[in-house]
Design a protein around this motif. Structure first.
Motif, PDB file in Angstrom:
ATOM      1  N   THR A 151     -26.380  45.080 -14.515  1.00  0.00           N
ATOM      2  CA  THR A 151     -27.575  44.945 -15.468  1.00  0.00           C
ATOM      3  C   THR A 151     -27.407  43.932 -16.841  1.00  0.00           C
ATOM      4  O   THR A 151     -27.624  43.281 -16.692  1.00  0.00           O
ATOM      5  N   GLU A 152     -25.983  43.094 -17.347  1.00  0.00           N
ATOM      6  CA  GLU A 152     -26.102  42.797 -18.329  1.00  0.00           C
ATOM      7  C   GLU A 152     -25.671  41.505 -18.072  1.00  0.00           C
ATOM      8  O   GLU A 152     -26.148  40.081 -18.246  1.00  0.00           O
ATOM      9  N   THR A 153     -25.424  40.891 -16.700  1.00  0.00           N
ATOM     10  CA  THR A 153     -25.497  39.757 -16.169  1.00  0.00           C
ATOM     11  C   THR A 153     -26.955  39.785 -15.508  1.00  0.00           C
ATOM     12  O   THR A 153     -26.822  38.056 -16.138  1.00  0.00           O
ATOM     13  N   SER A 154     -27.208  40.046 -14.767  1.00  0.00           N
ATOM     14  CA  SER A 154     -28.992  40.229 -14.866  1.00  0.00           C
ATOM     15  C   SER A 154     -29.544  39.154 -16.065  1.00  0.00           C
ATOM     16  O   SER A 154     -30.585  39.067 -16.442  1.00  0.00           O
ATOM     17  N   ILE A 155     -29.492  40.635 -17.317  1.00  0.00           N
ATOM     18  CA  ILE A 155     -29.646  39.860 -18.674  1.00  0.00           C
ATOM     19  C   ILE A 155     -29.143  38.101 -19.078  1.00  0.00           C
ATOM     20  O   ILE A 155     -30.386  37.611 -19.516  1.00  0.00           O
ATOM     21  N   GLN A 156     -28.108  38.418 -18.900  1.00  0.00           N
ATOM     22  CA  GLN A 156     -28.199  37.375 -19.482  1.00  0.00           C
ATOM     23  C   GLN A 156     -28.529  35.903 -18.812  1.00  0.00           C
ATOM     24  O   GLN A 156     -28.652  34.949 -18.992  1.00  0.00           O
ATOM     25  N   ASP A 157     -28.465  36.436 -17.205  1.00  0.00           N
ATOM     26  CA  ASP A 157     -29.444  35.337 -16.169  1.00  0.00           C
ATOM     27  C   ASP A 157     -30.699  34.888 -16.655  1.00  0.00           C
ATOM     28  O   ASP A 157     -31.160  33.800 -16.820  1.00  0.00           O
ATOM     29  N   GLN A 158     -31.456  35.807 -17.275  1.00  0.00           N
ATOM     30  CA  GLN A 158     -32.833  35.724 -17.779  1.00  0.00           C
ATOM     31  C   GLN A 158     -32.717  34.959 -18.938  1.00  0.00           C
ATOM     32  O   GLN A 158     -33.926  34.487 -19.162  1.00  0.00           O
ATOM     33  N   LYS A 159     -32.206  35.379 -19.409  1.00  0.00           N
ATOM     34  CA  LYS A 159     -31.975  34.185 -21.478  1.00  0.00           C
ATOM     35  C   LYS A 159     -32.463  33.272 -20.728  1.00  0.00           C
ATOM     36  O   LYS A 159     -32.583  32.395 -21.807  1.00  0.00           O
ATOM     37  N   ASN A 214     -35.065  31.583 -19.767  1.00  0.00           N
ATOM     38  CA  ASN A 214     -36.051  31.838 -20.616  1.00  0.00           C
ATOM     39  C   ASN A 214     -36.044  30.570 -21.835  1.00  0.00           C
ATOM     40  O   ASN A 214     -36.754  30.118 -22.502  1.00  0.00           O
ATOM     41  N   ASN A 215     -34.449  30.407 -21.818  1.00  0.00           N
ATOM     42  CA  ASN A 215     -34.771  29.583 -23.001  1.00  0.00           C
ATOM     43  C   ASN A 215     -34.227  28.467 -21.957  1.00  0.00           C
ATOM     44  O   ASN A 215     -35.117  27.215 -23.006  1.00  0.00           O
ATOM     45  N   ASP A 216     -34.166  27.931 -20.936  1.00  0.00           N
ATOM     46  CA  ASP A 216     -34.763  26.608 -20.365  1.00  0.00           C
ATOM     47  C   ASP A 216     -36.417  26.216 -20.308  1.00  0.00           C
ATOM     48  O   ASP A 216     -36.814  25.459 -20.637  1.00  0.00           O
ATOM     49  N   LEU A 217     -36.779  27.810 -20.337  1.00  0.00           N
ATOM     50  CA  LEU A 217     -38.592  27.464 -20.864  1.00  0.00           C
ATOM     51  C   LEU A 217     -39.052  27.217 -21.294  1.00  0.00           C
ATOM     52  O   LEU A 217     -39.478  26.835 -22.536  1.00  0.00           O
ATOM     53  N   LYS A 218     -38.551  27.734 -22.180  1.00  0.00           N
ATOM     54  CA  LYS A 218     -38.492  27.955 -24.168  1.00  0.00           C
ATOM     55  C   LYS A 218     -38.645  25.898 -24.559  1.00  0.00           C
ATOM     56  O   LYS A 218     -39.603  25.227 -25.084  1.00  0.00           O
ATOM     57  N   MET A 219     -36.944  25.059 -23.438  1.00  0.00           N
ATOM     58  CA  MET A 219     -36.748  23.879 -23.658  1.00  0.00           C
ATOM     59  C   MET A 219     -38.174  23.308 -22.839  1.00  0.00           C
ATOM     60  O   MET A 219     -38.841  21.995 -23.646  1.00  0.00           O
ATOM     61  N   GLN A 220     -38.365  23.136 -21.545  1.00  0.00           N
ATOM     62  CA  GLN A 220     -39.366  23.054 -21.047  1.00  0.00           C
ATOM     63  C   GLN A 220     -40.964  23.091 -22.107  1.00  0.00           C
ATOM     64  O   GLN A 220     -41.155  22.014 -22.137  1.00  0.00           O
ATOM     65  N   VAL A 221     -40.939  24.386 -22.490  1.00  0.00           N
ATOM     66  CA  VAL A 221     -42.538  24.696 -23.710  1.00  0.00           C
ATOM     67  C   VAL A 221     -42.507  23.436 -24.949  1.00  0.00           C
ATOM     68  O   VAL A 221     -43.454  22.272 -24.805  1.00  0.00           O
ATOM     69  N   SER A 222     -41.484  22.400 -25.465  1.00  0.00           N
ATOM     70  CA  SER A 222     -41.201  22.218 -26.614  1.00  0.00           C
ATOM     71  C   SER A 222     -41.187  20.809 -25.764  1.00  0.00           C
ATOM     72  O   SER A 222     -41.966  20.191 -27.129  1.00  0.00           O
TER      73      SER A 222
END
Length: 122
Positions: A73-81, A84-92
């Motif tokens: 679960t922790e690894t899947s959370i890290q992957d999802q983070k 999410n960070n990549d998508l935030k960069m794309q949005v910016s």
């Protein structure tokens, strides 16, 4: 007479031996190391020891599986983070002022500064 006394004595000893052989033999009781109560207590202790060992091993197996699930679960959370960070960069990147102006001009829109409202993100 000495011989007569000896022969009588020998006959008596032979009779005694013969009577011992004919007499019913007593069953010898074998003495065991532990009494029946001690044997029962030993069995109960052994069973409790086996039960405790199985219980400890099963608990350790459950703990191992739980830790494995937590790590997955922790690894899947890290992957999802990361996603999410990549998508935030794309949005910016996609929401820069210059890009919006160029897209608007391509679509044929004109900038009217009297009609511009400033929106700030919090």
């Amino acid at each position: 007479m000495g011989n007569l006394a000896r022969t009588l004595q020998q006959e008596e000893t032979q009779k005694k031996k013969y009577q011992k052989e004919l007499a019913p033999k007593k069953a010898e009781i074998s003495k065991s190391w532990f009494s029946p109560g001690e044997k029962i207590l030993g069995l109960i202790f052994g069973a409790a020891l086996c039960f405790g060992g199985v219980h400890v091993i099963s608990n350790q197996a459950m703990i191992y599986n739980m830790n494995k699930n937590i790590q997955e679960t922790e690894t899947s959370i890290q992957d999802q983070k990361k996603v999410n960070n990549d998508l935030k960069m794309q949005v910016s990147e996609l929401s820069t002022y210059d890009r919006i102006i160029t897209k608007a001009k391509k679509l044929g829109l004109k900038l009217n500064e009297n009609n511009v409202k400033v929106v700030q993100e919090k």
